[in-house]
Design a protein around this motif. Structure first.
Motif, short mmCIF file in Angstrom:
data_model
loop_
_atom_site.label_atom_id
_atom_site.label_comp_id
_atom_site.label_asym_id
_atom_site.label_seq_id
_atom_site.Cartn_x
_atom_site.Cartn_y
_atom_site.Cartn_z
N LYS A 1 40.99 24.05 61.22
CA LYS A 1 40.32 25.07 62.05
C LYS A 1 40.98 26.42 61.90
N ILE A 2 42.29 26.44 61.82
CA ILE A 2 43.01 27.71 61.66
C ILE A 2 42.66 28.35 60.32
N LYS A 3 42.53 27.54 59.27
CA LYS A 3 42.18 28.08 57.95
C LYS A 3 40.78 28.70 57.98
N LYS A 4 39.86 28.04 58.65
CA LYS A 4 38.51 28.60 58.74
C LYS A 4 38.52 29.94 59.49
N LEU A 5 39.30 29.99 60.58
CA LEU A 5 39.39 31.25 61.33
C LEU A 5 40.04 32.35 60.49
N ASP A 6 41.00 32.00 59.64
CA ASP A 6 41.62 33.00 58.75
C ASP A 6 40.60 33.58 57.79
N THR B 1 32.88 50.04 57.28
CA THR B 1 32.07 50.75 58.28
C THR B 1 32.79 51.99 58.80
N ARG B 2 32.00 52.95 59.19
CA ARG B 2 32.55 54.17 59.76
C ARG B 2 32.87 53.95 61.23
N PRO B 3 33.76 54.77 61.76
CA PRO B 3 34.05 54.65 63.21
C PRO B 3 32.80 54.88 64.02
N GLY B 4 32.55 53.97 64.98
CA GLY B 4 31.36 54.07 65.80
C GLY B 4 31.06 52.74 66.45
N PRO B 5 29.88 52.61 67.01
CA PRO B 5 29.52 51.37 67.69
C PRO B 5 29.55 50.16 66.77
N ALA B 6 29.08 50.32 65.53
CA ALA B 6 29.07 49.18 64.59
C ALA B 6 30.49 48.67 64.32
N GLN B 7 31.37 49.59 64.09
CA GLN B 7 32.77 49.19 63.82
C GLN B 7 33.40 48.54 65.04
N GLU B 8 33.07 49.04 66.24
CA GLU B 8 33.63 48.46 67.45
C GLU B 8 33.11 47.03 67.67
N ALA B 9 31.84 46.81 67.32
CA ALA B 9 31.30 45.45 67.45
C ALA B 9 32.02 44.48 66.52
N VAL B 10 32.31 44.95 65.31
CA VAL B 10 33.04 44.07 64.36
C VAL B 10 34.45 43.80 64.86
N LYS B 11 35.06 44.84 65.42
CA LYS B 11 36.41 44.64 65.94
C LYS B 11 36.41 43.65 67.12
N SER B 12 35.34 43.69 67.93
CA SER B 12 35.26 42.77 69.07
C SER B 12 35.18 41.33 68.59
N ARG B 13 34.34 41.09 67.57
CA ARG B 13 34.24 39.74 67.03
C ARG B 13 35.56 39.31 66.39
N ALA B 14 36.25 40.23 65.73
CA ALA B 14 37.53 39.90 65.11
C ALA B 14 38.58 39.55 66.16
N MET B 15 38.53 40.26 67.30
CA MET B 15 39.48 39.95 68.37
C MET B 15 39.22 38.56 68.96
N ARG B 16 37.94 38.17 69.06
CA ARG B 16 37.62 36.84 69.58
C ARG B 16 38.14 35.76 68.64
N VAL B 17 37.96 35.96 67.34
CA VAL B 17 38.44 34.97 66.37
C VAL B 17 39.97 34.92 66.36
N LEU B 18 40.58 36.09 66.53
CA LEU B 18 42.04 36.12 66.54
C LEU B 18 42.60 35.36 67.75
N LYS B 19 41.91 35.48 68.92
CA LYS B 19 42.36 34.74 70.10
C LYS B 19 42.25 33.22 69.88
N GLN B 20 41.16 32.79 69.25
CA GLN B 20 40.99 31.37 68.97
C GLN B 20 42.09 30.87 68.01
N LYS B 21 42.39 31.73 67.04
CA LYS B 21 43.44 31.34 66.08
C LYS B 21 44.77 31.17 66.78
N ARG B 22 45.12 32.10 67.66
CA ARG B 22 46.39 32.00 68.37
C ARG B 22 46.42 30.74 69.26
N MET B 23 45.27 30.39 69.87
CA MET B 23 45.22 29.20 70.70
C MET B 23 45.46 27.94 69.86
#
Length: 237
Positions: free
Chosen positions: A34-39, A52-74
């Motif tokens: 599971k950790i490898k898949k999250l990586d 992506t340029r700074p803006g709403p699109a980039q922030e959405a990607v960062k939000s999804r990346a933060m969710r995956v990073l939290k799962q990885k740490r768990m």
């Protein structure tokens, strides 16, 4: 009665340390997958954030990346917990194996001790000492036999060693005197004239002509020693 209350079920034996360790290792392998898949998913989000340029699109990607990073740490925390459990089980298994080895060692030592006691009853120190003494006596007798068989028949037993040493010293002295004259033995050196007159104590020859005895004519010839010369006719006859 069995039909009314039912038969008593046999209890399953508790899992061994090895079984528990294998089960935990399997869970750990699942968490690693599971950790490898999250990586892989995090790497994809990183590439999207770069593109992506700074803006709403980039922030959405960062939000999804933060969710995956939290799962990885768990999952990483769960994996560390499972590794700790596996380590503890390994320590318990090692201690258990050590106790089993100690039990086997004690059993082997008891068996060997019993066997040694039985063997000691048949072997006595006094018997070993007697055997050693007997072997030493036999070796002494064997040496005497060898010396007797090696004795020379032509050499008498009553020879005085001091007398032999004296003869040996005299022989060495004679050899030294023979080699004094430039290393040439005496039998190869020229003979020296011996004083025969001194050895025989003969009187010296008279000097001059001695007086002729009575009844002889003074004209008779004499030899060099003052004796009458032998006539030649007598020598021819």
């Amino acid at each position: 009665m069995k039909r009314v209350f039912g038969a008593k079920k046999d209890k399953e034996p508790p899992p061994s340390v090895g079984d528990a360790s294998d089960r935990i290792n399997k869970r750990g392998d699942t968490v690693d997958e599971k950790i490898k898949k999250l990586d892989v998913e995090l790497n994809r989000y990183k590439e999207q954030i770069k593109k992506t340029r700074p803006g709403p699109a980039q922030e959405a990607v960062k939000s999804r990346a933060m969710r995956v990073l939290k799962q990885k740490r768990m999952y990483e925390g769960q994996r560390d917990m499972l590794y700790n459990q596996t380590f503890n089980l390994d320590q318990v298994a090692f201690a258990s194996e050590g106790i089993k080895d100690a039990q086997q060692t004690m059993t082997a030592l008891k068996s060997a001790n019993k066997e040694l006691k039985g063997m000691m009853k048949t072997v006595k120190i006094q018997d070993i000492d007697n055997l050693q003494d007997e072997m030493m006596d036999l070796m002494d007798v064997s040496n005497e036999i060898q010396e007797t068989l090696g004795r020379s028949y032509s050499v008498p037993d009553d020879i005085d060693e001091e007398e032999l040493m004296g003869e040996l010293d005299a022989l060495e002295a004679d050899m030294g005197m023979e080699t004094e004259s430039d290393g040439v033995p005496s039998y190869l050196q020229p003979d020296q004239e011996s004083d025969l007159h001194g050895e025989l104590n003969l009187p010296s020859a008279p000097i001059g002509h001695a007086a002729a005895p009575a009844g002889r004519s003074n004209g008779q010839a004499e030899d060099e020693l003052g004796l009458p010369a032998v006539p030649r006719a007598t020598l021819r006859g």
